[in-house]
Design a protein around this motif. Structure first.
Motif, PDB file in Angstrom:
ATOM      1  N   ILE A 314       0.855  -1.184   0.000  1.00  0.00           N
ATOM      2  CA  ILE A 314       0.000   0.000   0.000  1.00  0.00           C
ATOM      3  C   ILE A 314       0.893   1.236   0.000  1.00  0.00           C
ATOM      4  O   ILE A 314       1.855   1.321   0.760  1.00  0.00           O
ATOM      5  CB  ILE A 314      -0.936   0.015   1.222  1.00  0.00           C
ATOM      6  N   VAL A 315       0.569   2.182  -0.874  1.00  0.00           N
ATOM      7  CA  VAL A 315       1.338   3.418  -0.925  1.00  0.00           C
ATOM      8  C   VAL A 315       0.894   4.320   0.224  1.00  0.00           C
ATOM      9  O   VAL A 315      -0.290   4.639   0.348  1.00  0.00           O
ATOM     10  CB  VAL A 315       1.144   4.140  -2.267  1.00  0.00           C
ATOM     11  N   GLN A 316       1.836   4.667   1.063  1.00  0.00           N
ATOM     12  CA  GLN A 316       1.558   5.573   2.170  1.00  0.00           C
ATOM     13  C   GLN A 316       2.356   6.860   1.978  1.00  0.00           C
ATOM     14  O   GLN A 316       3.415   6.862   1.352  1.00  0.00           O
ATOM     15  CB  GLN A 316       1.932   4.918   3.504  1.00  0.00           C
ATOM     16  N   LYS A 317       1.831   7.934   2.522  1.00  0.00           N
ATOM     17  CA  LYS A 317       2.479   9.232   2.389  1.00  0.00           C
ATOM     18  C   LYS A 317       3.238   9.581   3.666  1.00  0.00           C
ATOM     19  O   LYS A 317       2.809   9.246   4.765  1.00  0.00           O
ATOM     20  CB  LYS A 317       1.439  10.314   2.090  1.00  0.00           C
ATOM     21  N   GLN A 318       4.369  10.225   3.471  1.00  0.00           N
ATOM     22  CA  GLN A 318       5.125  10.740   4.594  1.00  0.00           C
ATOM     23  C   GLN A 318       5.493  12.191   4.291  1.00  0.00           C
ATOM     24  O   GLN A 318       5.756  12.541   3.140  1.00  0.00           O
ATOM     25  CB  GLN A 318       6.401   9.932   4.835  1.00  0.00           C
ATOM     26  N   ILE A 319       5.490  13.006   5.329  1.00  0.00           N
ATOM     27  CA  ILE A 319       5.914  14.396   5.174  1.00  0.00           C
ATOM     28  C   ILE A 319       7.331  14.513   5.702  1.00  0.00           C
ATOM     29  O   ILE A 319       7.596  14.233   6.872  1.00  0.00           O
ATOM     30  CB  ILE A 319       4.975  15.352   5.931  1.00  0.00           C
ATOM     31  N   ARG A 320       8.242  14.872   4.814  1.00  0.00           N
ATOM     32  CA  ARG A 320       9.639  15.025   5.196  1.00  0.00           C
ATOM     33  C   ARG A 320      10.027  16.492   5.082  1.00  0.00           C
ATOM     34  O   ARG A 320       9.653  17.166   4.134  1.00  0.00           O
ATOM     35  CB  ARG A 320      10.542  14.171   4.299  1.00  0.00           C
ATOM     36  N   ALA A 321      10.796  16.934   6.051  1.00  0.00           N
ATOM     37  CA  ALA A 321      11.189  18.343   6.085  1.00  0.00           C
ATOM     38  C   ALA A 321      12.623  18.516   5.606  1.00  0.00           C
ATOM     39  O   ALA A 321      13.497  17.698   5.902  1.00  0.00           O
ATOM     40  CB  ALA A 321      11.053  18.889   7.502  1.00  0.00           C
ATOM     41  N   LYS A 322      12.844  19.582   4.864  1.00  0.00           N
ATOM     42  CA  LYS A 322      14.186  20.036   4.532  1.00  0.00           C
ATOM     43  C   LYS A 322      14.371  21.428   5.109  1.00  0.00           C
ATOM     44  O   LYS A 322      13.486  22.277   4.966  1.00  0.00           O
ATOM     45  CB  LYS A 322      14.396  20.084   3.011  1.00  0.00           C
ATOM     46  N   ILE A 323      15.490  21.649   5.758  1.00  0.00           N
ATOM     47  CA  ILE A 323      15.808  22.955   6.314  1.00  0.00           C
ATOM     48  C   ILE A 323      17.048  23.470   5.599  1.00  0.00           C
ATOM     49  O   ILE A 323      18.105  22.833   5.636  1.00  0.00           O
ATOM     50  CB  ILE A 323      16.048  22.868   7.831  1.00  0.00           C
ATOM     51  N   ASP A 324      16.885  24.596   4.911  1.00  0.00           N
ATOM     52  CA  ASP A 324      17.963  25.149   4.087  1.00  0.00           C
ATOM     53  C   ASP A 324      18.523  24.102   3.128  1.00  0.00           C
ATOM     54  O   ASP A 324      19.734  24.000   2.911  1.00  0.00           O
ATOM     55  CB  ASP A 324      19.082  25.710   4.964  1.00  0.00           C
ATOM     56  N   GLY A 325      17.616  23.306   2.568  1.00  0.00           N
ATOM     57  CA  GLY A 325      18.001  22.334   1.551  1.00  0.00           C
ATOM     58  C   GLY A 325      18.510  21.018   2.074  1.00  0.00           C
ATOM     59  O   GLY A 325      18.709  20.069   1.309  1.00  0.00           O
ATOM     60  N   GLU A 326      18.719  20.890   3.382  1.00  0.00           N
ATOM     61  CA  GLU A 326      19.247  19.664   3.956  1.00  0.00           C
ATOM     62  C   GLU A 326      18.116  18.834   4.559  1.00  0.00           C
ATOM     63  O   GLU A 326      17.386  19.320   5.429  1.00  0.00           O
ATOM     64  CB  GLU A 326      20.283  19.971   5.043  1.00  0.00           C
ATOM     65  N   PRO A 327      17.947  17.588   4.113  1.00  0.00           N
ATOM     66  CA  PRO A 327      16.867  16.763   4.665  1.00  0.00           C
ATOM     67  C   PRO A 327      17.168  16.316   6.082  1.00  0.00           C
ATOM     68  O   PRO A 327      18.338  16.115   6.451  1.00  0.00           O
ATOM     69  CB  PRO A 327      16.814  15.568   3.713  1.00  0.00           C
ATOM     70  N   LEU A 328      16.138  16.171   6.889  1.00  0.00           N
ATOM     71  CA  LEU A 328      16.310  15.614   8.219  1.00  0.00           C
ATOM     72  C   LEU A 328      16.583  14.118   8.097  1.00  0.00           C
ATOM     73  O   LEU A 328      15.991  13.434   7.268  1.00  0.00           O
ATOM     74  CB  LEU A 328      15.045  15.844   9.049  1.00  0.00           C
ATOM     75  N   PRO A 329      17.493  13.595   8.898  1.00  0.00           N
ATOM     76  CA  PRO A 329      17.874  12.186   8.738  1.00  0.00           C
ATOM     77  C   PRO A 329      16.767  11.240   9.194  1.00  0.00           C
ATOM     78  O   PRO A 329      15.983  11.556  10.090  1.00  0.00           O
ATOM     79  CB  PRO A 329      19.105  12.052   9.645  1.00  0.00           C
ATOM     80  N   ASP A 330      16.720  10.075   8.554  1.00  0.00           N
ATOM     81  CA  ASP A 330      15.823   9.023   9.012  1.00  0.00           C
ATOM     82  C   ASP A 330      16.340   8.431  10.319  1.00  0.00           C
ATOM     83  O   ASP A 330      17.536   8.497  10.626  1.00  0.00           O
ATOM     84  CB  ASP A 330      15.720   7.904   7.965  1.00  0.00           C
ATOM     85  N   ILE A 331      15.429   7.842  11.083  1.00  0.00           N
ATOM     86  CA  ILE A 331      15.801   7.149  12.311  1.00  0.00           C
ATOM     87  C   ILE A 331      15.869   5.664  12.006  1.00  0.00           C
ATOM     88  O   ILE A 331      14.839   4.994  11.853  1.00  0.00           O
ATOM     89  CB  ILE A 331      14.784   7.430  13.436  1.00  0.00           C
ATOM     90  N   HIS A 332      17.088   5.135  11.878  1.00  0.00           N
ATOM     91  CA  HIS A 332      17.285   3.728  11.546  1.00  0.00           C
ATOM     92  C   HIS A 332      17.402   2.908  12.831  1.00  0.00           C
ATOM     93  O   HIS A 332      18.141   3.288  13.746  1.00  0.00           O
ATOM     94  CB  HIS A 332      18.545   3.544  10.705  1.00  0.00           C
ATOM     95  N   CYS A 333      16.683   1.804  12.883  1.00  0.00           N
ATOM     96  CA  CYS A 333      16.683   0.943  14.062  1.00  0.00           C
ATOM     97  C   CYS A 333      16.799  -0.518  13.635  1.00  0.00           C
ATOM     98  O   CYS A 333      16.434  -0.887  12.516  1.00  0.00           O
ATOM     99  CB  CYS A 333      15.391   1.119  14.869  1.00  0.00           C
ATOM    100  N   ASN A 334      17.289  -1.335  14.565  1.00  0.00           N
ATOM    101  CA  ASN A 334      17.250  -2.783  14.379  1.00  0.00           C
ATOM    102  C   ASN A 334      15.886  -3.266  14.839  1.00  0.00           C
ATOM    103  O   ASN A 334      15.568  -3.246  16.030  1.00  0.00           O
ATOM    104  CB  ASN A 334      18.367  -3.448  15.189  1.00  0.00           C
ATOM    105  N   LYS A 335      15.075  -3.695  13.912  1.00  0.00           N
ATOM    106  CA  LYS A 335      13.734  -4.190  14.222  1.00  0.00           C
ATOM    107  C   LYS A 335      13.573  -5.552  13.568  1.00  0.00           C
ATOM    108  O   LYS A 335      13.667  -5.679  12.349  1.00  0.00           O
ATOM    109  CB  LYS A 335      12.676  -3.207  13.705  1.00  0.00           C
ATOM    110  N   ASN A 336      13.389  -6.583  14.403  1.00  0.00           N
ATOM    111  CA  ASN A 336      13.232  -7.963  13.917  1.00  0.00           C
ATOM    112  C   ASN A 336      14.442  -8.424  13.118  1.00  0.00           C
ATOM    113  O   ASN A 336      14.319  -9.181  12.146  1.00  0.00           O
ATOM    114  CB  ASN A 336      11.960  -8.102  13.067  1.00  0.00           C
ATOM    115  N   GLY A 337      15.635  -7.934  13.513  1.00  0.00           N
ATOM    116  CA  GLY A 337      16.852  -8.429  12.904  1.00  0.00           C
ATOM    117  C   GLY A 337      17.250  -7.770  11.608  1.00  0.00           C
ATOM    118  O   GLY A 337      18.250  -8.166  10.998  1.00  0.00           O
TER     119      GLY A 337
END
Length: 553
Positions: A314-337
Motif C-alpha cells: 500500500i502506498v503511504q504518504k510521509q511528510i519530510r522536512a528540509k531545512i535550508d536544503g538539507e533533509p532531516l535524517p531518518d531514524i534507523h533501528c534494528n527491528k526484527n533483525g
C-alpha cells in the motif's frame, strides 16, 4: 485550469479518477502479465454513461467495449473492478490514499457537463477525523468525532481538467474544519485552556485560528493576546504560509512566517517546543511526527515534501522536512533483525492537511516468481502539474504513469559459502522458512540499488513508533559479533550470533553497500589504511572489538 468553485460535495476530501488514470492502470496490468490475454491492446477508456457500469474499455480485438464496475469497500481501503469479460478476473486496488478516515466513503460517477473543459470521473468522497466543533464551543469527544456525518454526494461534480488523469480537492469548508481541529487539539491544554506560552510560563492565550487559500497559497493564521506589559501591542498574529511547489510531478510546500511579534520574542514563545518555531510549524501540520528529530534545529528555509513509501503493498504518504536544503535524517533501528526506519508516534492531530492529498496507488502486489526475498508492487504514479489555492479551497491535478516498486521481506542471513578465501554465496531465510541463495555480486547489486544508503547509524527504537522496511530487493540484516579470529593485531574473521562467519574484508564490503550492518561497532575508514571495526570511543577496554572471544574451530 482547476476550478475550486466546483468542489461542492461538502465532504472533507474529493479524489477524482478520470479515464486516463484507469487506462494507465489497465495497461500496466496487461504489460506485466497480471491480466494475461495475449494480443490485447487497450485503445481507449471512457467513463460509462450507463447506470449499470462505470467504465467502457475499448480493445483492439473486440468490436464492443469491455465493461467494468467499480466497488468501493466500506472502509475506503480498496476499490475492486469487476468486468463483463470472463477472461479478466476481479482486480482489487488498495487505497492508501484514503487511510484513516471516518464514516463510509462514497463512490459517485460524475459525467462532464462541459466535455471541452472537464473530464468525466469516478469520484471518491471521504471525511477525515477532525474535531470540527466551533472554536467557541467545547470540543467533540473521540466518539463524537468518529460518528460525524457530513457531505452530500449528489452535489459532487467533476473538476478534473480536460486531458488530466487525477485530481484532488479540499473545499473551503475543509479549511475551516481543519482550523477548528487545530484549535481543539494542538492549541488546547489538558485543562481546557488555550495558553500562548513562552519558554517557562503561560504569558497569554490563543483567541482563534483560521485557515484559508489566497493567491496560490494556504495560510494558517493564529491570533492570540498577551499581557500589555510584555510589549506595547497585546494582540499577537502569527501566519504560517504554505506555498505549493511542483518538481518533477511531486508536491512540496515552502513554509514561511509572517508575524507582528518581534522575532526574538517569538523564539522565546516557542522555545519550549523541540526545534523552536520550526518544531511548532511542523507540529501543527503533521501532528508532531517530525518534532522529535528537530530539537536544536536552526531556523531557516523550511520545505515540507510529500513523499510516498510502499508498505505491505500500500502506498503511504510521509511528510519530510528540509531545512535550508538539507533533509532531516531518518531514524534507523534494528527491528526484527533487519534495519527499519522508525517514525515516532504523533500526538493529537493524526491526519494533516497536507498528507490528506492523493498519492500514487498500487494496483497489484505480489512476490515475483522464484523471488521470495521481496515483493513487487505495480503503481499508478500521480504526476502532478497544476494546483490552485484560493478562497474556494485547494485542488491539485495531473497525469499518471506506471512504475514498479519493490519491498524487501523480513529475512535473516543463515549461511555463506567460501571458495578458499573468496566469498561466493549468501543464503537468506524468510520468517516462513523459505530460503534463497544469492551470489555475492547479486547481493551487492540488490543492496546498492535499494533505498537504504550507507553509512548510517542505528538508534534506539522511539517509544510507540511505527516502522517500515526501506524499499529495495533485499533487507539489510543486522549481525551481532560473537567471536573473532585475529592475526597479530588485525581482525581477519568475524563469527556472528547465528553462527555465520564472514571474513572482515567481506563484512566491510557488504556493510558499505548496506547489505548488512555489524551491530555495536563503528566502521572506520582511515585515509591511508584499510577500513576496520572498532568500539565506540570510551574509557573501557572490555567492550573493544579485539576483546571479543576468539574463534576456536
Amino acid at each position: 485550469m482547476l476550478h475550486t468553485s466546483r468542489i461542492t460535495s461538502g465532504f472533507d476530501i474529493e479524489l477524482q479518477l478520470g479515464p486516463g488514470w484507469f487506462m494507465t492502470a489497465i495497461n500496466l496490468l496487461l504489460e506485466k502479465g497480471v491480466i494475461d490475454i495475449p494480443g490485447i491492446i487497450v485503445t481507449e477508456v471512457r467513463i460509462a454513461e450507463s447506470d449499470d457500469w462505470h467504465l467502457e474499455i475499448y480493445v483492439s480485438i473486440l468490436t464492443d467495449p469491455i465493461l467494468a464496475k467499480a466497488i468501493l469497500e466500506e472502509d475506503g481501503s480498496a476499490l475492486t473492478l469487476t468486468f463483463n469479460f470472463p477472461l479478466i478476473t476481479d482486480q482489487r486496488i488498495p487505497f492508501g490514499a484514503l487511510d484513516n478516515i471516518i464514516g463510509v466513503p462514497v463512490l459517485v460517477k460524475c459525467l462532464s457537463d462541459d466535455p471541452q473543459t472537464f473530464e468525466s470521473a469516478l469520484v471518491i468522497l471521504a471525511n477525515m477525523p477532525l474535531n470540527t466543533a466551533n472554536q467557541s464551543a467545547e470540543p467533540l469527544s473521540d466518539d463524537e468525532v468518529k460518528d460525524q456525518t457530513r457531505g452530500n454526494a449528489a452535489a459532487a461534480q467533476t473538476f478534473l481538467p480536460k486531458d488530466q488523469h487525477i485530481a484532488c480537492g479540499l473545499g473551503n469548508a475543509t479549511f475551516q474544519r481543519f482550523a477548528n481541529n487545530l484549535w481543539h487539539t494542538e492549541l488546547r491544554a489538558d485543562d481546557g485552556t488555550h495558553p500562548l506560552p513562552d519558554a517557562s510560563d503561560r504569558k497569554g492565550v490563543w483567541q482563534k485560528v483560521s485557515v484559508h487559500g489566497d493567491n496560490g497559497k494556504i495560510i494558517i493564521t493564529l491570533n492570540g493576546e498577551v499581557p500589555i506589559d510584555l510589549w506595547p501591542d497585546a494582540d499577537v498574529t502569527i501566519k504560517l504560509i504554505l506555498t505549493p511547489s511542483l518538481v518533477d510531478g511531486n508536491l512540496s510546500f515552502i513554509i514561511d512566517t509572517d508575524t507582528d511579534v518581534d522575532t526574538g520574542i517569538l523564539g522565546d514563545i516557542f522555545a519550549f517546543i523541540g526545534g523552536g518555531i520550526i518544531g511548532f510549524i511542523i507540529g501543527l501540520l503533521t501532528g508532531g511526527i517530525l518534532v522529535a528529530v528537530l530539537a536544536g534545529a536552526v531556523i531557516g528555509v523550511i520545505v515540507l515534501e510529500i513523499v510516498e513509501v510502499v508498505v505491505e503493498g500500500i502506498v503511504q504518504k510521509q511528510i519530510r522536512a528540509k531545512i535550508d536544503g538539507e533533509p532531516l535524517p531518518d531514524i534507523h533501528c534494528n527491528k526484527n533483525g533487519i534495519v527499519q526506519i522508525a517514525t515516532p508516534a504523533s500526538e493529537g492531530f493524526n491526519l494533516s492537511l497536507l498528507d490528506s492529498l492523493p498519492s500514487s496507488i498500487a494496483v497489484y502486489t505480489a512476490n515475483p516468481e522464484n523471488e521470495p526475498l521481496f515483493k513487487m508492487s505495480l503503481l499508478v504514479k500521480s504526476v502532478f502539474n497544476e494546483f490552485s489555492a484560493n478562497t474556494n479551497g485547494f485542488a491539485i491535478a495531473g497525469t499518471s504513469l506506471g512504475e514498479e516498486r519493490f519491498q524487501p521481506e523480513k529475512v535473516s542471513l543463515v549461511a555463506v559459502e567460501y571458495q578458499d578465501e573468496e566469498l561466493k554465496t549468501l543464503t537468506f531465510r524468510k520468517d516462513n522458512g523459505d530460503e534463497q541463495t544469492l551470489t555475492k555480486e547479486e547481493v551487492l547489486s540488490r543492496a546498492l540499488t535499494g533505498e537504504l544508503k550507507a553509512p548510517f547509524k542505528l538508534f534506539t527504537e522511539p517509544e510507540d513508533a511505527t516502522f517500515r522496511i526501506p524499499e529495495g530487493k533485499l533487507a539489510c540484516v543486522c549481525l551481532k559479533p560473537e567471536a573473532i579470529r585475529q592475526l597479530d593485531t588485525i581482525v581477519e574473521e568475524i563469527e556472528f550470533q547465528d553462527g555465520v562467519r564472514l571474513l572482515a574484508k567481506d563484512a566491510i564490503v557488504l556493510q558499505e553497500a548496506a547489505a548488512i550492518i555489524v551491530q555495536g561497532y563503528q566502521l572506520i575508514h582511515p585515509r591511508e589504511y584499510k577500513a576496520y571495526y572498532r568500539a565506540k570511543a570510551d574509557f573501557y577496554k572490555d567492550n573493544n572489538f579485539e576483546s571479543l572471544p576468539r574463534i576456536t574451530v
